[in-house]
Write an enzyme that holds these catalytic residues in place. Sequence first.
Site, PDB file in Angstrom:
ATOM      1  N   ASP A  86      68.020 -27.438  43.979  1.00 41.80           N
ATOM      2  CA  ASP A  86      67.327 -27.974  42.791  1.00 41.80           C
ATOM      3  C   ASP A  86      66.603 -29.290  43.068  1.00 41.80           C
ATOM      4  OD1 ASP A  86      70.067 -26.837  40.715  1.00 41.80           O
ATOM      5  OD2 ASP A  86      68.184 -25.854  41.263  1.00 41.80           O
ATOM      6  N   HIS A 131      77.144 -29.721  46.393  1.00 40.21           N
ATOM      7  CA  HIS A 131      77.291 -28.279  46.154  1.00 40.21           C
ATOM      8  C   HIS A 131      78.739 -27.888  46.398  1.00 40.21           C
ATOM      9  CE1 HIS A 131      76.516 -23.976  46.263  1.00 40.21           C
ATOM     10  NE2 HIS A 131      75.359 -24.259  45.701  1.00 40.21           N
TER      11      HIS A 131
END
Length: 377
Positions: free
Chosen positions: A313, A259
């Site tokens: 996700d 991320h």
Amino acid sequence: MSVIPGLEDVAIKYTSLTSIDGQKGILRYRGYDIKDLAYNAEYEEIVHLMFYGELPRHDELERTKKNIAEGYKVPDFVIQVIRTLSSDSDAVAMMETAFGAMATTEKNFAWSKEKDKEIALRIVGSTARVVAEIYRRKRDMPPSTIHEKSGNYSESFLNMCFGNINEKEKIDAMNKALILYVDHEVPASTTAALVASSTLSDMYSSITAALAALKGPLHGGAAEAAYNQFLQIGSPNNVEEWFKKNVMEGKKRLMGFGHRVYKTYDPRMLIFKEIAKKSISDEEGKKLLTVAEKLEELGVKQFSSKGIYPNTDFYSGLVFRYIGFPVDMFTALFALARVTGWLAHIMEYVEDQHRLIRPRAIYTGPERREYVPIEKR
Ligand code: SDX
């Protein structure tokens, strides 16, 4: 002037909507912790919180629900446009088409503090009907219908998709998933919406821009890519071999990991994982969950030293599957929730700190030179 690759750590706006602490793994909407909201609120409460700044009282919540439900009545021609698309079309590309069609109805759109929020609430409702219609088109099912008796947004949406659903656990899981995906400050998709709305383009067109950015596998597309890894691995015994061949030797990115902001566990991933472990009971689902947990363990062992951890996700697809959705709908479900965040950010920007977004580029090409006729080239 200097080029900042990927605009890393460049702030594009001020916001009182969402705060993220990437080192501690903290995410808050208007100061409320994501876990408190996911486990206690209804999605419509979060829509009100994001648009108006406060959690609603009963009367405010009822009014918000009513305004959102107005949006379920999407114009027939938009439903027809979705129905003309082939059933194997990408679901987010189908959303872009539907939002583009809705943008054609906005001939004289003008931003206004008084009207924006009401239009935005309707768009939140319309998105539910659009995604439900796309789900049914992709399965060659008849068009969706609005179920008046539905209680909240999650139940209404699932009824539009599946027909009458009365499994409270699945409605509850959908409610939590929507809240977890509502907003995340200014990722690529929100930035795209800000750029479009900064020119005073209309809300539907700004959402279309956001959808185009969300679709990519480095962003919202990872929800499907992460789950497809579990399918490809097939069984818990194959995880080590797959990881060694694909990620270690093949240098493929581990989808659902890493991320730009979080350098520890994404708090949303921890909640999605909890929901998956509590809800999944079928054999295939339990097997995929075990695959995911083993892959998570290997990924963390290999990458945590570089600040690369599982993100939202990684487990969300397992929850969407539990609710009843196929993998080709996962990113569209992410978009369904994120429309609220996109709308909140563009209203905040255009209403309170509007300025046309127009960056520069540093020229590195040739200096002035004379034109050469083609005969002499
Ligand atoms: C979302 O921004 C948001 O808030 C987005 C989101 C939201 O709610 O809106 O949180 C939702 O999009 C989550 C992210 C979903 N994407 C994925 O899961 C795809 C896989 N992830 C990566 O591609 C990557 O981690 C990004 C795109 C998410 C972030 O990438 P960055 O910050 O641009 O970092 P990078 O690509 O420059 O990578 C830095 C290093 C590289 O190694 P080196 O070249 O320096 O040796 O880390 C490595 C990368 O190879 N790396 C990974 C990796 N992610 C980064 N290596 C293996 N697997 C990965 N997943």
